[in-house]
Design a protein around this motif. Structure first.
Motif, PDB file in Angstrom:
ATOM      1  N   THR A 116      -3.317  10.735  -1.906  1.00 40.85           N
ATOM      2  CA  THR A 116      -4.461  10.022  -2.455  1.00 40.85           C
ATOM      3  C   THR A 116      -4.583  10.323  -3.943  1.00 40.85           C
TER       4      THR A 116
ATOM      5  N   GLY B 162      -8.895   6.908  -5.661  1.00 38.28           N
ATOM      6  CA  GLY B 162      -9.420   6.790  -4.311  1.00 38.28           C
ATOM      7  C   GLY B 162      -8.492   6.081  -3.342  1.00 38.28           C
ATOM      8  N   GLU B 163      -7.461   5.422  -3.849  1.00 38.86           N
ATOM      9  CA  GLU B 163      -6.515   4.726  -2.976  1.00 38.86           C
ATOM     10  C   GLU B 163      -5.434   5.700  -2.497  1.00 38.86           C
ATOM     11  N   THR B 164      -4.875   5.383  -1.336  1.00 38.57           N
ATOM     12  CA  THR B 164      -3.956   6.295  -0.655  1.00 38.57           C
ATOM     13  C   THR B 164      -2.615   5.630  -0.380  1.00 38.57           C
ATOM     14  N   ILE B 165      -1.582   6.461  -0.338  1.00 44.27           N
ATOM     15  CA  ILE B 165      -0.240   6.047   0.085  1.00 44.27           C
ATOM     16  C   ILE B 165       0.055   6.809   1.378  1.00 44.27           C
ATOM     17  N   GLN B 166       0.543   6.133   2.384  1.00 47.85           N
ATOM     18  CA  GLN B 166       0.897   6.752   3.667  1.00 47.85           C
ATOM     19  C   GLN B 166       2.408   6.931   3.713  1.00 47.85           C
TER      20      GLN B 166
ATOM     21  N   THR C 249       1.550   0.990  -7.371  1.00 46.66           N
ATOM     22  CA  THR C 249       0.394   1.123  -8.243  1.00 46.66           C
ATOM     23  C   THR C 249      -0.823   1.400  -7.364  1.00 46.66           C
ATOM     24  N   ARG C 250      -1.568   2.429  -7.695  1.00 43.22           N
ATOM     25  CA  ARG C 250      -2.759   2.805  -6.929  1.00 43.22           C
ATOM     26  C   ARG C 250      -3.892   3.093  -7.902  1.00 43.22           C
ATOM     27  N   LYS C 251      -5.109   2.872  -7.469  1.00 48.03           N
ATOM     28  CA  LYS C 251      -6.296   3.206  -8.252  1.00 48.03           C
ATOM     29  C   LYS C 251      -6.903   4.481  -7.682  1.00 48.03           C
TER      30      LYS C 251
ATOM     31  N   GLU D 258      -0.369  11.722   3.858  1.00 52.89           N
ATOM     32  CA  GLU D 258      -1.153  10.813   3.026  1.00 52.89           C
ATOM     33  C   GLU D 258      -1.240  11.394   1.616  1.00 52.89           C
TER      34      GLU D 258
END
Length: 76
Positions: A21, A9-13, A5-7, A19
């Motif tokens: 985003t 502006g948040e990023t997954i690497q 779960t991401r909001k 990346e």
């Protein structure tokens, strides 16, 4: 499958070089930004599958032509 779960502006690497985003969410659409090296191809899944299908067809045609040339003792 990993589910995160991401909001906005948040990023997954992913590994050291990729990346992903979350840029925006509008209704049922999510806009993603992807930073990756230029040598890594990035496609939507349906486009990727179309490319794979085209490559398989081309490989099949080339094999058929080579078989025909072998059967006719073709010499360049």
């Amino acid at each position: 499958m990993l589910v995160l779960t991401r909001k906005i502006g948040e990023t997954i690497q992913i590994g050291d070089q990729i990346e992903v985003t979350v840029l925006s969410v509008q209704g049922d659409q999510i806009k993603l930004g992807i930073n990756a090296p230029k040598d890594i191809e990035i496609h939507r899944k349906e486009i990727y599958l179309t490319i794979q299908e085209s490559n398989n067809e081309a490989a099949s045609i080339n094999k058929n032509i080579l078989d025909q040339m072998k059967n006719t003792n073709f010499r360049p």
